[in-house]
Design a protein around this motif. Structure first.
Motif, PDB file in Angstrom:
ATOM      1  N   SER A   1      30.852  94.230  -9.653  1.00  0.00           N
ATOM      2  CA  SER A   1      32.074  94.272  -8.862  1.00  0.00           C
ATOM      3  C   SER A   1      31.987  95.475  -7.939  1.00  0.00           C
ATOM      4  O   SER A   1      31.570  96.552  -8.354  1.00  0.00           O
ATOM      5  CB  SER A   1      33.266  94.408  -9.814  1.00  0.00           C
TER       6      SER A   1
ATOM      7  N   MET B   1      42.609  87.459  -2.903  1.00  0.00           N
ATOM      8  CA  MET B   1      41.518  86.643  -3.436  1.00  0.00           C
ATOM      9  C   MET B   1      40.187  87.385  -3.382  1.00  0.00           C
ATOM     10  O   MET B   1      39.349  87.233  -4.273  1.00  0.00           O
ATOM     11  CB  MET B   1      41.441  85.318  -2.693  1.00  0.00           C
TER      12      MET B   1
ATOM     13  N   ARG C   1      36.447  89.402 -10.901  1.00  0.00           N
ATOM     14  CA  ARG C   1      35.897  88.330 -11.730  1.00  0.00           C
ATOM     15  C   ARG C   1      34.378  88.419 -11.830  1.00  0.00           C
ATOM     16  O   ARG C   1      33.790  88.112 -12.861  1.00  0.00           O
ATOM     17  CB  ARG C   1      36.311  86.966 -11.170  1.00  0.00           C
ATOM     18  N   GLN C   2      33.729  88.864 -10.741  1.00  0.00           N
ATOM     19  CA  GLN C   2      32.269  89.008 -10.753  1.00  0.00           C
ATOM     20  C   GLN C   2      31.801  90.036 -11.781  1.00  0.00           C
ATOM     21  O   GLN C   2      30.666  89.969 -12.237  1.00  0.00           O
ATOM     22  CB  GLN C   2      31.761  89.435  -9.379  1.00  0.00           C
TER      23      GLN C   2
ATOM     24  N   ASP D   1      38.210  88.058  -6.738  1.00  0.00           N
ATOM     25  CA  ASP D   1      36.853  87.533  -6.862  1.00  0.00           C
ATOM     26  C   ASP D   1      35.880  88.633  -7.266  1.00  0.00           C
ATOM     27  O   ASP D   1      35.017  88.424  -8.124  1.00  0.00           O
ATOM     28  CB  ASP D   1      36.401  86.876  -5.558  1.00  0.00           C
ATOM     29  N   GLU D   2      36.009  89.788  -6.669  1.00  0.00           N
ATOM     30  CA  GLU D   2      35.128  90.903  -7.038  1.00  0.00           C
ATOM     31  C   GLU D   2      35.379  91.335  -8.480  1.00  0.00           C
ATOM     32  O   GLU D   2      34.439  91.638  -9.212  1.00  0.00           O
ATOM     33  CB  GLU D   2      35.309  92.084  -6.082  1.00  0.00           C
TER      34      GLU D   2
ATOM     35  N   LEU E   1      37.623  78.001  -1.468  1.00  0.00           N
ATOM     36  CA  LEU E   1      37.839  78.769  -2.703  1.00  0.00           C
ATOM     37  C   LEU E   1      36.883  78.333  -3.809  1.00  0.00           C
ATOM     38  O   LEU E   1      36.355  79.174  -4.545  1.00  0.00           O
ATOM     39  CB  LEU E   1      39.283  78.623  -3.175  1.00  0.00           C
TER      40      LEU E   1
ATOM     41  N   ILE F   1      33.511  79.841  -3.082  1.00  0.00           N
ATOM     42  CA  ILE F   1      33.504  81.265  -3.433  1.00  0.00           C
ATOM     43  C   ILE F   1      33.382  81.424  -4.947  1.00  0.00           C
ATOM     44  O   ILE F   1      32.562  82.205  -5.446  1.00  0.00           O
ATOM     45  CB  ILE F   1      34.786  81.968  -2.920  1.00  0.00           C
ATOM     46  N   PHE F   2      34.194  80.669  -5.679  1.00  0.00           N
ATOM     47  CA  PHE F   2      34.177  80.756  -7.141  1.00  0.00           C
ATOM     48  C   PHE F   2      32.806  80.360  -7.690  1.00  0.00           C
ATOM     49  O   PHE F   2      32.239  81.046  -8.538  1.00  0.00           O
ATOM     50  CB  PHE F   2      35.263  79.860  -7.740  1.00  0.00           C
TER      51      PHE F   2
ATOM     52  N   SER G   1      29.985  82.996  -6.693  1.00  0.00           N
ATOM     53  CA  SER G   1      30.111  84.288  -7.374  1.00  0.00           C
ATOM     54  C   SER G   1      29.958  84.150  -8.887  1.00  0.00           C
ATOM     55  O   SER G   1      29.905  85.150  -9.588  1.00  0.00           O
ATOM     56  CB  SER G   1      31.428  84.971  -7.017  1.00  0.00           C
ATOM     57  N   SER G   2      29.863  82.921  -9.386  1.00  0.00           N
ATOM     58  CA  SER G   2      29.657  82.703 -10.817  1.00  0.00           C
ATOM     59  C   SER G   2      28.184  82.573 -11.183  1.00  0.00           C
ATOM     60  O   SER G   2      27.845  82.529 -12.362  1.00  0.00           O
ATOM     61  CB  SER G   2      30.372  81.420 -11.264  1.00  0.00           C
TER      62      SER G   2
END
Length: 182
Positions: free
Chosen positions: A146, A130, A137-138, A134-135, A14, A17-18, A21-22
């Motif tokens: 996204s 998730m 949040r992107q 995540d998408e 996780l 991934i975070f 994608s940041s």
């Protein structure tokens, strides 16, 4: 200790991934070029391993001509259009990461529920949520967008992991039934 390992793996995936994608405007090809320079140092070992494997393959090399033709055509196209490599590598990474996440979540949740199908359902739902989060949040990261298509590609990895887990559960149950009582 097992529960701690489950948490560690899930949090590492996780977190990865975070983190990835940041990164604004993340590109895969520059990272691959850096990896390539590192791997070139081990090139001699890779060549030797490939030669050892090739010695033991009972393949008529002429049978590979159609594959060679397609691969040469793809390489020529990819050299002219490196964007296609970037696209394919990103999508493969989506599938792989969410495949891994689903399996890690299954092992983590299964330690608490002890019911395989409950853990499977919860890991499936959690990984899918998730992927969507995540998408979303992107969409707040510069140079990133996204995309529901990416959630769908993540879902492919989640589904493949789910099928693998179901297959493993069924195989395990079948072998347990075949064991003679002690």
């Amino acid at each position: 200790m097992k529960k701690l390992n489950g948490w560690v793996f899930a949090i590492i995936i996780l977190g990865g991934i975070f983190y990835l994608s940041s990164i604004p405007g993340l590109r895969v090809l520059p990272i691959l070029k850096q990896l390539n320079t590192i791997l070139l140092r081990f090139d001699v070992y890779f060549i030797r391993i490939a030669e050892l494997i090739a010695e033991h393959l009972p393949v008529n090399m002429n049978e590979l001509n159609p594959i060679r033709t397609v691969s040469y055509d793809f390489y020529a196209y990819a050299r002219a259009n490196p964007v296609i490599l970037e696209f394919l590598l990103r999508k493969i990474a989506h599938v792989f990461v969410f495949f891994s996440l689903t399996i890690a979540l299954f092992f983590l949740i299964n330690q608490y529920t002890k019911k395989n199908y409950t853990a499977l359902l919860l890991s499936f739902v959690s990984a899918t949520a998730m992927a969507a989060l995540d998408e979303f949040r992107q969409s707040f990261t510069d140079g990133r967008v996204s995309s529901l298509i990416d959630v769908g590609i993540d879902f492919i990895g989640i589904s493949l992991a789910t099928l693998l887990i179901i297959f493993s559960i069924l195989i395990t149950k079948k072998t347990e039934k075949q064991k003679p009582p002690a």
